[in-house]
Design a protein around this motif. Structure first.
Motif, PDB file in Angstrom:
ATOM      1  N   LEU A  12     -14.305   5.763  -9.326  1.00 43.84           N
ATOM      2  CA  LEU A  12     -15.518   6.322  -8.728  1.00 43.84           C
ATOM      3  C   LEU A  12     -16.628   5.281  -8.852  1.00 43.84           C
ATOM      4  N   ILE A  13     -17.322   5.043  -7.751  1.00 45.51           N
ATOM      5  CA  ILE A  13     -18.434   4.086  -7.757  1.00 45.51           C
ATOM      6  C   ILE A  13     -19.735   4.876  -7.845  1.00 45.51           C
ATOM      7  N   ALA A  14     -20.438   4.727  -8.960  1.00 47.37           N
ATOM      8  CA  ALA A  14     -21.675   5.483  -9.201  1.00 47.37           C
ATOM      9  C   ALA A  14     -22.862   4.736  -8.620  1.00 47.37           C
ATOM     10  N   ASN A  15     -22.801   4.428  -7.346  1.00 51.23           N
ATOM     11  CA  ASN A  15     -23.855   3.666  -6.694  1.00 51.23           C
ATOM     12  C   ASN A  15     -23.751   3.874  -5.189  1.00 51.23           C
ATOM     13  N   ARG A  16     -24.515   3.116  -4.445  1.00 51.30           N
ATOM     14  CA  ARG A  16     -24.587   3.290  -2.997  1.00 51.30           C
ATOM     15  C   ARG A  16     -24.756   1.933  -2.333  1.00 51.30           C
ATOM     16  N   GLY A  17     -24.871   1.951  -0.991  1.00 49.71           N
ATOM     17  CA  GLY A  17     -25.239   0.746  -0.259  1.00 49.71           C
ATOM     18  C   GLY A  17     -24.254  -0.389  -0.356  1.00 49.71           C
ATOM     19  N   GLU A  18     -24.815  -1.616  -0.281  1.00 47.79           N
ATOM     20  CA  GLU A  18     -23.947  -2.789  -0.178  1.00 47.79           C
ATOM     21  C   GLU A  18     -23.089  -2.996  -1.418  1.00 47.79           C
ATOM     22  N   ILE A  19     -23.585  -2.659  -2.622  1.00 48.10           N
ATOM     23  CA  ILE A  19     -22.766  -2.880  -3.815  1.00 48.10           C
ATOM     24  C   ILE A  19     -21.592  -1.920  -3.851  1.00 48.10           C
ATOM     25  N   ALA A  20     -21.790  -0.685  -3.400  1.00 45.62           N
ATOM     26  CA  ALA A  20     -20.672   0.258  -3.337  1.00 45.62           C
ATOM     27  C   ALA A  20     -19.615  -0.228  -2.355  1.00 45.62           C
ATOM     28  N   CYS A  21     -20.063  -0.726  -1.203  1.00 48.74           N
ATOM     29  CA  CYS A  21     -19.118  -1.261  -0.212  1.00 48.74           C
ATOM     30  C   CYS A  21     -18.389  -2.484  -0.762  1.00 48.74           C
ATOM     31  N   ARG A  22     -19.111  -3.313  -1.507  1.00 43.75           N
ATOM     32  CA  ARG A  22     -18.499  -4.511  -2.102  1.00 43.75           C
ATOM     33  C   ARG A  22     -17.400  -4.131  -3.090  1.00 43.75           C
ATOM     34  N   ILE A  23     -17.652  -3.155  -3.925  1.00 47.21           N
ATOM     35  CA  ILE A  23     -16.665  -2.728  -4.916  1.00 47.21           C
ATOM     36  C   ILE A  23     -15.471  -2.076  -4.232  1.00 47.21           C
ATOM     37  N   ILE A  24     -15.734  -1.263  -3.213  1.00 46.77           N
ATOM     38  CA  ILE A  24     -14.648  -0.614  -2.475  1.00 46.77           C
ATOM     39  C   ILE A  24     -13.716  -1.647  -1.866  1.00 46.77           C
ATOM     40  N   ARG A  25     -14.284  -2.732  -1.333  1.00 49.82           N
ATOM     41  CA  ARG A  25     -13.460  -3.766  -0.692  1.00 49.82           C
ATOM     42  C   ARG A  25     -12.448  -4.359  -1.667  1.00 49.82           C
ATOM     43  N   THR A  26     -12.891  -4.723  -2.864  1.00 46.25           N
ATOM     44  CA  THR A  26     -11.973  -5.305  -3.843  1.00 46.25           C
ATOM     45  C   THR A  26     -10.991  -4.266  -4.359  1.00 46.25           C
ATOM     46  N   ALA A  27     -11.477  -3.052  -4.634  1.00 48.61           N
ATOM     47  CA  ALA A  27     -10.587  -2.015  -5.139  1.00 48.61           C
ATOM     48  C   ALA A  27      -9.463  -1.728  -4.149  1.00 48.61           C
ATOM     49  N   ARG A  28      -9.814  -1.662  -2.869  1.00 49.67           N
ATOM     50  CA  ARG A  28      -8.792  -1.407  -1.855  1.00 49.67           C
ATOM     51  C   ARG A  28      -7.753  -2.529  -1.830  1.00 49.67           C
ATOM     52  N   ALA A  29      -8.217  -3.779  -1.955  1.00 52.42           N
ATOM     53  CA  ALA A  29      -7.297  -4.915  -1.955  1.00 52.42           C
ATOM     54  C   ALA A  29      -6.351  -4.869  -3.160  1.00 52.42           C
ATOM     55  N   MET A  30      -6.807  -4.219  -4.241  1.00 48.15           N
ATOM     56  CA  MET A  30      -5.986  -4.101  -5.445  1.00 48.15           C
ATOM     57  C   MET A  30      -5.152  -2.825  -5.456  1.00 48.15           C
ATOM     58  N   GLY A  31      -5.245  -2.030  -4.391  1.00 48.73           N
ATOM     59  CA  GLY A  31      -4.479  -0.797  -4.311  1.00 48.73           C
ATOM     60  C   GLY A  31      -5.054   0.341  -5.125  1.00 48.73           C
ATOM     61  N   ILE A  32      -6.353   0.289  -5.411  1.00 45.29           N
ATOM     62  CA  ILE A  32      -7.009   1.326  -6.212  1.00 45.29           C
ATOM     63  C   ILE A  32      -7.702   2.331  -5.295  1.00 45.29           C
ATOM     64  N   ARG A  33      -7.475   3.616  -5.526  1.00 43.17           N
ATOM     65  CA  ARG A  33      -8.131   4.661  -4.740  1.00 43.17           C
ATOM     66  C   ARG A  33      -9.607   4.733  -5.124  1.00 43.17           C
ATOM     67  N   THR A  34     -10.481   4.888  -4.133  1.00 40.26           N
ATOM     68  CA  THR A  34     -11.912   4.871  -4.406  1.00 40.26           C
ATOM     69  C   THR A  34     -12.568   6.210  -4.074  1.00 40.26           C
ATOM     70  N   VAL A  35     -13.572   6.547  -4.875  1.00 36.96           N
ATOM     71  CA  VAL A  35     -14.353   7.763  -4.677  1.00 36.96           C
ATOM     72  C   VAL A  35     -15.827   7.364  -4.600  1.00 36.96           C
ATOM     73  N   ALA A  36     -16.501   7.791  -3.556  1.00 34.37           N
ATOM     74  CA  ALA A  36     -17.937   7.529  -3.409  1.00 34.37           C
ATOM     75  C   ALA A  36     -18.714   8.777  -3.780  1.00 34.37           C
ATOM     76  N   VAL A  37     -19.968   8.583  -4.176  1.00 35.85           N
ATOM     77  CA  VAL A  37     -20.892   9.691  -4.361  1.00 35.85           C
ATOM     78  C   VAL A  37     -22.062   9.477  -3.413  1.00 35.85           C
ATOM     79  N   TYR A  38     -22.687  10.577  -2.997  1.00 33.62           N
ATOM     80  CA  TYR A  38     -23.772  10.420  -2.025  1.00 33.62           C
ATOM     81  C   TYR A  38     -24.793  11.543  -2.149  1.00 33.62           C
ATOM     82  N   SER A  39     -26.012  11.203  -1.760  1.00 34.17           N
ATOM     83  CA  SER A  39     -27.107  12.173  -1.712  1.00 34.17           C
ATOM     84  C   SER A  39     -27.226  12.703  -0.286  1.00 34.17           C
ATOM     85  N   ASP A  40     -28.181  13.594  -0.080  1.00 38.78           N
ATOM     86  CA  ASP A  40     -28.410  14.125   1.263  1.00 38.78           C
ATOM     87  C   ASP A  40     -28.664  13.002   2.264  1.00 38.78           C
TER      88      ASP A  40
END
Length: 639
Positions: free
Chosen positions: A6-34
Motif C-alpha cells: 500500500l502506498i500511503a501517498n499520492r501524485g507523482e511519488i505514488a506513480c513512481r513507486i507503483i511503476r517499480t512495484a509492478r516491475a517486481m511483480g508486487i500488487r499495489t494498493v492506492a489510497v485517495y481522498s475525494d
C-alpha cells in the motif's frame, strides 16, 4: 519478498513507486481522498481505497485510516513515499505494531534525526562536522541573543522541529535579533507545536549539498554520491543535479564518508539523505562543508541519483524492507555522466509564483526526458495539495549536455489553461552564472527581476497568432468590420489592419511590427491553416507556446465586456476561498489598500486597490468559494 504494497501517498511519488512495484511483480494498493478519486495513481494501482475528504489532514495524514486500508485489502507493507507521514515515527511504529512491513527506517532512527538540536549533538559525537552554532537547552531570549552575538552576524534562527523552510529566519544585525526570534518562534509553534530554536552561523556563499545513503538490516551502509540542490526559492528546491559542480574526488570522499558515519550513528536502514551546507566562497572544500540535517525518507530529487548510478532506489527500498542485503557494495557503485531535474509547478513566476489550479485541458511534456508525474491531460490541479505537475529529468555525458537538454525540455513543455513555471526553469538553466556552476542558494533571489520578468511573445509568434485569426475570420463580416480585426492578449491589445490594398499589418500597442506584412491575395477563402502541435485552441482562444511560456490570444469581440485592473476591476487571480472582505460598496479607498483576501493552496493572497477611488461594485463574500477570473471588486477613480 513483499507480495503486496500500500502506498500511503499520492501524485507523482505514488506513480513512481507503483511503476517499480509492478516491475517486481508486487500488487499495489492506492489510497485517495475525494479530490483524488480519478487521480492517475488511483488508476494505475491494482486496487484503491477511499480514505476521506480532500484536505490532507482528514485523509492522507490520518494514519489510522491508512493502516485500516492496508488490512482491508490484505496489503503486507506500507510505503510512505515522501511528505505526509513519511517521517512520522509514531506512524511508522503503528504500522509495525499492526503487523505490517514499514518500508522505511526504524522509528528510533526517525526520532533521532527529527529534532535538529539532538541530531546535531549526535553528529558531533560521531565525528561529523556541523555548522558552528548554539543548540543548548537555555531558550531564554537573552541567552539566544548572547550566543548569536558571540557567533557573529549574520546568523540563522531555525526551529528545532522545523522542516520545509518553515521556522527559519536570517538575522543580519544584533538590533534585529529579538523581532526575528519572536517571529520564528510563532511560526515554529504554529507549524510544529514546538517553539524551540537553535542558532547557526549564516554562510554568505552557501551551497546545499546532500548525500544519498542507504542501509540494510545486516549492518551495511553505502553512499550513492552527492547531489547539488542549491537552486532554491524560499528554501524550497527548484532544480537539482548530480554530481555537484566543482566537487573534486578528495572532497567527495570526505563528505560521503561523513554521510555514512552519520547514518551508522543512528543505525540507519533504508533510503535517507544527509544534507550539508558548504561555504563555497573559495570553491568546495572538505573543511568548509558542515552537516545540517537528515531526511529519513526518499527524496523528491532521487531520480538524479538513479540516473548517474543506474540504481532503482525504490527497488532497493523494497528489497531491504523484505530483509535482503543491499544489492551492491560501495566499491560497485560508480558515477556515470551528469543528471539534472527541474520541478515543473502549476504557478505563475511573473505574479509572485501564484499557484495556478484547474483542469489540464492541454498538456505536453518533453518526450526526450524522463518524466515523473502524477497527472495526465484532462486531469485537474487541485487547490488542496502541492501544485507539482511533473519532474523533468535528463541524463547526459557531462554537465553542459545535461543543462542544454533540460533547457530544451522546459522549452518544449506546453500546458493550458493552467500556467506553469517552465519558462522560469528554462531561464534558470540558461543563465550564464548557472552555466558556470558558480551557484549558491541565493542565486534566484539575486537575479529575481530578470528571471521572473513576464515573458513576451516573439514577432514570429505574433505573426502566427494574427495569421490564425485571419483564417478564422476570413468569411466572417463582423471580424473585418471597418477592415480591422482586434486581438487581446492579457492586458495588451493587438490590432490587425486590412487596408484596401489587401496587405495586412500587425500593430502592438500602436506600433507596427515590420516583420509582419504580406499579400492576402496569396491566400483564398478555402485555405487551410495547419495547426502545429505547439498550439492549443478552445472555443474563444488560441494559445501558443514559446520558450516554455503560454500566450493566449482572444478577439476583442469576445472579451469586450471583460474588465481589467486597469479600469478598476479586481478579478480573482485563481480559484480559492474568500477569507476577508475589508471594504463595503461606496467606501473610499487609497491606492495599495487591501480590499479582499483570498486563500488558495494554503496561502493567502491580498487584492489591493490599483488607484485612489470608490468601491462601485462588490461581489466578494467572506467564506465563499470563487473561480479564477471572478469579478470581486470594481473601483471607480476619484474625480
Amino acid at each position: 519478498m513483499i507480495q503486496s504494497l500500500l502506498i500511503a501517498n499520492r501524485g507523482e511519488i505514488a506513480c513512481r513507486i507503483i511503476r517499480t512495484a509492478r516491475a517486481m511483480g508486487i500488487r499495489t494498493v492506492a489510497v485517495y481522498s475525494d479530490a483524488d478519486a480519478q487521480a492517475l495513481h488511483v488508476r494505475q494501482a491494482d486496487e484503491a481505497v477511499h480514505i476521506g475528504p480532500s484536505p490532507a489532514r482528514e485523509s492522507y495524514l490520518v494514519g489510522e485510516k491508512i493502516i485500516a486500508a492496508a488490512k482491508q485489502t490484505g496489503a503486507a507493507a506500507i510505503h510512505p513515499g515522501y511528505g505526509f507521514l513519511s517521517e512520522n515515527a509514531d506512524f511508522a511504529q503503528a504500522v509495525i505494531d499492526a503487523g505490517l512491513v514499514w518500508v522505511g527506517p526504524k522509528p528510533d532512527s526517525i526520532r533521532a534525526m527529527g529534532l535538529k538540536d539532538a541530531a546535531k549533538a549526535r553528529m558531533i559525537a560521531a565525528g561529523v562536522p556541523v555548522t558552528p552554532g548554539y543548540l543548548g537547552e537555555d531558550q531564554s531570549p537573552e541567552r539566544l541573543q548572547a550566543e548569536s552575538d558571540a557567533i557573529g552576524y549574520p546568523v540563522l534562527i531555525k526551529a528545532v522541529a522545523g522542516g520545509g523552510g518553515k521556522g527559519m529566519r536570517r538575522v543580519d544585525a544584533a538590533t534585529d535579533f529579538q523581532d526575528a526570534l519572536a517571529s520564528c518562534q510563532r511560526e515554529a509553534a504554529s507549524s510544529f507545536g514546538d517553539d524551540r530554536v537553535l542558532i547557526e552561523k549564516y554562510i554568505l556563499s552557501p551551497r546545499h549539498i546532500e548525500v544519498q545513503v542507504f542501509g540494510d538490516s545486516h549492518g551495511n551502509v553505502v553512499h550513492l554520491f552527492e547531489r547539488d540542490c542549491s537552486l532554491q526559492r524560499r528554501h524550497q528546491k527548484v532544480i537539482e543535479e548530480a554530481p555537484a559542480p566543482g566537487m573534486d574526488w578528495p572532497t567527495r570522499h570526505a563528505i560521503c564518508t561523513a554521510a555514512v558515519r552519520a547514518a551508522k550513528a543512528v543505525d540507519y536502514v533504508g533510503a535517507g539523505t544527509i544534507e550539508f551546507i558548504a561555504d563555497a566562497s573559495e570553491g568546495l572544500r572538505a573543511d568548509r562543508i558542515w552537516f545540517m540535517e537528515m531526511n529519513t525518507r526518499l527524496q523528491v530529487e532521487h531520480p538524479v541519483t538513479e540516473e548517474i548510478t543506474g540504481v532503482d532506489l525504490v527497488e532497493w527500498q523494497l528489497r531491504v524492507a523484505s530483509g535482503e542485503k543491499l544489492p551492491k557494495a560501495q566499491g560497485e557503485l560508480k558515477i556515470d555522466g551528469w543528471a539534472m531535474e527541474a520541478r515543473l509547478y502549476a504557478e505563475d513566476p511573473a505574479k509572485g509564483f501564484l499557484p495556478s489550479t484547474g483542469k489540464l485541458d492541454y498538456l505536453y511534456l518533453p518526450q526526450e526526458a524522463r518524466i515523473e508525474t502524477g497527472v495526465q491531460e484532462g486531469d485537474t490541479i487541485s487547490p488542496f495539495y502541492d501544485p507539482m505537475i511533473a519532474k523533468i529529468v535528463v541524463h547526459r555525458a557531462d554537465r553542459d549536455g545535461a543543462r542544454k537538454a533540460l533547457a530544451e525540455g522546459c522549452d518544449g513543455t506546453c500546458c493550458a489553461p493552467v500556467r506553469t513555471n517552465a519558462w522560469f526553469l528554462k531561464r534558470l538553466v540558461e543563465h550564464p552564472v548557472f552555466a558556470s556552476g558558480q551557484i549558491s542558494t541565493g542565486f534566484i533571489g539575486a537575479f529575481s527581476d530578470e528571471l521572473t520578468a513576464p515573458p513576451e511573445p516573439s514577432p514570429l509568434l505574433l505573426q502566427e497568432a494574427a495569421e490564425r485569426l485571419i483564417f478564422d475570420n476570413w468569411d466572417e463580416p463582423s471580424g473585418w468590420k471597418n477592415r480591422t480585426l482586434d486581438l487581446k492578449r492579457g492586458l495588451t491589445g493587438f490590432r490587425l489592419n486590412r487596408p484596401p490594398e489587401t496587405r495586412v499589418s500587425l500593430y502592438l500597442d500602436g506600433n507596427p511590427l515590420p516583420t509582419f506584412a504580406y499579400d492576402l491575395a496569396l491566400y483564398d477563402s478555402a485555405a487551410v491553416y495547419e495547426v502545429s502541435s505547439g498550439t492549443y485552441y478552445d472555443s474563444r482562444e488560441a494559445t501558443y507556446f514559446e520558450g516554455g511560456a503560454a500566450f493566449a490570444f482572444t478577439r476583442f469581440a469576445d472579451v469586450s465586456q471583460a474588465s481589467t485592473a486597469g479600469d478598476g476591476a479586481m478579478l480573482a487571480p485563481m480559484p480559492g476561498r474568500i477569507t476577508a472582505v475589508e471594504v463595503a460598496t461606496g467606501d473610499s479607498v487609497a491606492k495599495g489598500q487591501r480590499l479582499v483576501t483570498l486563500e488558495a493552496m494554503k496561502m493567502e493572497h491580498g487584492l489591493v486597490a490599483p488607484f485612489d477611488g470608490v468601491v462601485a461594485e462588490l461581489n466578494a463574500v467572506a467564506g465563499a468559494q470563487v473561480s479564477e477570473g471572478t469579478l470581486l471588486v470594481r473601483i471607480e477613480k476619484s474625480e
